[in-house]
Enzyme design. Sequence first.
Site, PDB file in Angstrom:
ATOM      1  N   HIS A   9      -5.940   6.920   4.370  1.00 39.63           N
ATOM      2  CA  HIS A   9      -6.063   6.370   3.728  1.00 39.63           C
ATOM      3  C   HIS A   9      -6.616   4.608   3.456  1.00 39.63           C
ATOM      4  O   HIS A   9      -5.980   4.083   5.017  1.00 39.63           O
ATOM      5  CB  HIS A   9      -5.278   5.801   2.766  1.00 39.63           C
ATOM      6  CG  HIS A   9      -3.384   5.745   3.290  1.00 39.63           C
ATOM      7  ND1 HIS A   9      -3.345   4.633   3.284  1.00 39.63           N
ATOM      8  CD2 HIS A   9      -3.092   6.282   3.648  1.00 39.63           C
ATOM      9  CE1 HIS A   9      -2.362   3.291   3.836  1.00 39.63           C
ATOM     10  NE2 HIS A   9      -2.098   5.275   3.494  1.00 39.63           N
ATOM     11  N   ASP A  10      -7.740   4.149   3.733  1.00 35.93           N
ATOM     12  CA  ASP A  10      -7.816   2.724   4.109  1.00 35.93           C
ATOM     13  C   ASP A  10      -8.287   2.462   5.124  1.00 35.93           C
ATOM     14  O   ASP A  10      -8.541   1.765   5.565  1.00 35.93           O
ATOM     15  CB  ASP A  10      -6.677   1.367   3.979  1.00 35.93           C
ATOM     16  CG  ASP A  10      -6.549   1.711   2.619  1.00 35.93           C
ATOM     17  OD1 ASP A  10      -7.228   1.322   1.315  1.00 35.93           O
ATOM     18  OD2 ASP A  10      -5.231   2.409   2.790  1.00 35.93           O
ATOM     19  N   GLY A  37      -3.064   5.828   7.941  1.00 41.99           N
ATOM     20  CA  GLY A  37      -3.699   4.827   7.394  1.00 41.99           C
ATOM     21  C   GLY A  37      -3.849   3.156   7.785  1.00 41.99           C
ATOM     22  O   GLY A  37      -3.313   2.420   8.890  1.00 41.99           O
TER      23      GLY A  37
END
Length: 256
Positions: free
Chosen positions: A119-120, A137
């Site tokens: 994520h991200d 992440g």
Amino acid sequence: MIHPTAIIDTKAELASDVEIGAYSVIGPEVTIASGTRVGAHVVIEGPTAIGKNNRIYQFASLGAAPQDKKYAGEATRLEIGDNNTIREFCTFNRGTVQDAGTTRIGNDNWIMAYVHIAHDCQVADHTILANNSSLAGHVHIADYAILGGFTLVHQFCKIGAHVITAVGSVIFKDVPPYVTASGYDASPHGINAEGLKRRGFSAERIAAIKRAYKTLYRASLTLEEARAALDEQREDAADLDILLEFLMTSTRGIIR
């Protein structure tokens, strides 16, 4: 262009020439632009936007919810640019509201089998992520970086432009532009001179980058002292601009 066994949600938007292989599942809020080919048994969940002329191989999972305990079902995104190769069993997760809310992969990237992008993460352009590389992440990967197979990158780390890591490297801190890194945890081992040659850097430009590397890593200077010296050197070497910017914006500290 769509195999009869594929499942395409009515809320997905596909260009007329997109190819979807057998048993693939395309969920709602997925957009796929012209020229992209999706292999068999691929699952793409939305919200996800995929650009033009990508090649996505079988068994990839793109756009699934982030592997983050804080995630509570928010409408976050995955964005993939143009001309990327995404090989078998890759997993790219959507972003979280604790960051930008979007995981992004740019253009012309070569992403090999079993790569995980959490994520991200923000992956720029022209990168190579070899087999089984994993990004935790919030990792940022700059242009032309190459991660050797089984490279692991800790969350919030940044990998600078033209970096190359050896197989099995474990990255706990930021890796400045142009550096070759290897080990657990990774340490610097010179500059990526061969990669720079292949990208058209002249001998003079490479020499200036080597000098900067020696200033940063071999001159027994503090990081603040090295920054000051590099600031003087960049008057005659524009390639040092991205190095200095990287050093100024690093939040985890650099490998040394």
